[in-house]
Structures are given as structure tokens and as C-alpha cells.
Write an enzyme that holds these catalytic residues in place. Structure first.
Site, PDB file in Angstrom:
ATOM      1  CD  GLU A   1      -3.150   0.708   0.299  1.00 43.93           C
ATOM      2  OE1 GLU A   1      -2.578   1.734  -0.118  1.00 43.93           O
ATOM      3  OE2 GLU A   1      -4.372   0.508   0.145  1.00 43.93           O
TER       4      GLU A   1
ATOM      5  CG  ASP B   1      -7.220   0.155  -1.825  1.00 47.06           C
ATOM      6  OD1 ASP B   1      -6.828   1.003  -1.010  1.00 47.06           O
ATOM      7  OD2 ASP B   1      -7.061  -1.057  -1.653  1.00 47.06           O
TER       8      ASP B   1
END
Length: 292
Positions: free
Chosen positions: A23, A201
Site C-alpha cells: 500500500e 482503494d
């Protein structure tokens, strides 16, 4: 999607088949290195893409986002309990704003004035428990917005007048007026509800006013125009792309996750957990280092 362009010249930038939830990619302007995290793996990665050398720091707790610092050594991080610094291979928690074990910090990004913004969420993704925080580095962080589910990718337009925010499990992309000098955010307004496979996301904003959103579970990154219309697609050879960040010369770097995939899904997506790169033909809005 009719009339939508496809960016097909994708390559692998960092091969990693152990990262659980890659991420928060961002480039360090001091070194040119790519920084990113593994949320559940509790790690911060620093990759020299020219040499292939990778430095890995285990911070000992879940880490949602990392940011280079403007002057001091090390990095600023949003971790499970709040905000802090990674220096000398270890974590110093500075702002323990989330002591509750049911909550954690998630994705984050630094604005043009060097302030660190990050979302937080309930570990079970309970609706209404998500919040957006701002940490200026010279005191405790503040909550700027609440009532969300899983606040995730965020970014600002080139004019520094609009913030975009994804709320993943609500399938919503928001926009809000932004006052850069004061660090103030207007009311979050729904720009669009995402449709199709996957949830929105992490995201990155380009200089043309468009923003690129990783569709977790959808095998693609979408390019949205400022009105919320999809105008471009980047097919990704993994099920769970998680976030994206612009590097130099129009290259977009895309992180991904292995978490929750079955053995069969991992067989079909063996590069899950890796970082990919694609040429976009545009450039990203610069992301500043943290001022603290």
C-alpha cells in the site's frame, strides 16, 4: 466501458511475492527511491529502482502509510495507534490518537504545505466509524471528517483547491473544496459511486485534473476525470491492486495485495504483492515531504 482508453504497457517494477497488503506508494524527493508499506506485514519498503536494492524496516505494528520528511532523517508513518516516525530502523509513536484496539490508521498522504492526512477505520469496517485525520507535526492530530467506512486513497488537484477521497467499502469517491493555506476541508460531496468489480482503494492525481484509482478486487486501475467519469483503464495482472503513485516522466507505480486470496487465486495471480509500473503520458501532482 465505451470510449475508455486502455493503458497496456505495464511492467513489473518490484517483484514481491511475500507482501501481504502492499500500500501507500510515494517517492522520496531526496533519494528518488520508492517508498511503500505492507499493512499487515508491518513493514516499510524503500526501493532503489535503478539498482534493485531494497531496504525493509519492520515497524512492529500495522502501518497504513509512509511519507518522506522535509528536513529530518527517516520517515513519517501512520500506524495502528496513530502517527509517528521511523528512524534508525525503529518506530517512535508521537501521536497515539487511536489507542482502541478496534481501530487503526489506514492510507495517507502529505499535502502541499507538508501536513500528513490519513484515514482511520474500524477493524471490522463498521459503517460510520471511519475518520479522516490531519497531523501537522507540531501538536496532536485533528479529525477533519467522520462518519465514513474505510477512508482510503486521497489527493489534491494541481490548483490545490480540491481534495479527492475514496471510501472503499461504501464504493464512493468524494470531492471537497480545499483551503491549502489553512489546511481546511469543505463538506465531502459524493462525486460518483463506483460500479463494476472491485472497490476504490488508493489513488493519485495528475496535472490534467484527473485521478487514478486502484480497484481492489477488480484487476484494474481507473482514470477518472474531474466530473467522476471513467476515461481510462490500466489492466493489472493481479486481483487486488491497492494504490498508485506517480514517479518521473509520467510513470504510474501500482501496489498490490495477497491478503485473503485462496491458493487457486494466488496460482492465477502469482505476482500478487508486487509493484507494477505503467507509462501514462501525463504527470502527477507533486507530493510533498512531511514538514515534521
Amino acid at each position: 466501458m465505451a470510449g475508455v482508453g486502455t493503458y497496456a504497457n505495464l511492467d513489473v517494477a518490484v517483484r514481491n511475492d511475500t507482501s501481504d497488503v502492499g500500500e501507500g506508494p510515494v517517492f522520496d524527493p531526496h533519494t528518488g527511491h520508492l517508498l511503500w508499506v505492507d499493512i499487515y506485514g508491518r513493514k516499510v519498503f524503500e526501493d532503489n529502482l535503478n539498482t534493485g536494492r531494497q531496504t525493509v524496516t519492520d515497524v512492529g505494528t500495522m502501518v497504513g502509510a509512509v511519507a518522506p520528511r522535509a528536513v529530518q532523517d527517516g520517515f513519517a508513518v501512520a500506524v495502528a495507534d496513530g502517527f509517528g516516525y521511523v528512524t534508525g530502523g525503529g518506530l517512535t509513536l508521537v501521536d497515539p490518537v487511536l489507542p482502541e484496539p478496534s481501530l487503526r490508521m489506514n492510507d495517507g498522504k502529505v499535502d502541499s504545505q507538508g501536513r500528513f492526512w490519513a484515514g482511520s477505520n474500524d477493524m471490522e469496517f463498521a459503517p460510520g466509524q471511519g475518520r479522516l485525520h490531519r497531523w501537522d507535526g507540531d501538536g496532536p492530530s485533528v479529525v477533519v471528517a467522520d462518519g465514513l467506512v474505510l477512508p482510503n486513497g486521497l489527493g489534491w488537484n494541481a490548483e490545490d483547491t480540491v481534495m479527492y477521497l475514496a471510501d472503499s467499502y461504501a464504493n464512493l469517491l468524494y470531492r471537497a473544496d480545499f483551503h491549502a493555506e489553512r489546511g481546511e476541508l469543505g463538506r465531502l460531496k459524493v462525486l460518483t459511486k463506483t460500479e463494476g468489480v472491485g472497490v476504490p482503494d488508493g489513488l493519485a492525481v495528475d496535472v490534467e485534473g484527473c485521478f487514478w484509482v486502484a480497484m481492489h478486487g477488480g484487476r484494474e486501475v481507473r482514470r477518472y476525470d474531474p466530473t467522476g467519469r471513467v476515461i481510462g483503464l490500466v489492466p493489472v495482472p493481479v486481483l487486488q491492486p491497492t494504490s498508485c503513485a506517480f514517479g518521473a516522466d509520467g510513470h504510474l507505480f501500482i501496489t498490490s495485495a495477497r491478503h485473503g486470496l485462496s491458493a487457486e487465486e494466488l496460482t492465477n495471480s502469482p505476482l500478487s504483492g508486487s509493484v507494477f509500473v505503467v507509462e501514462t503520458g501525463t504527470e502527477g501532482v507533486p507530493v510533498r515531504p512531511f514538514r515534521g
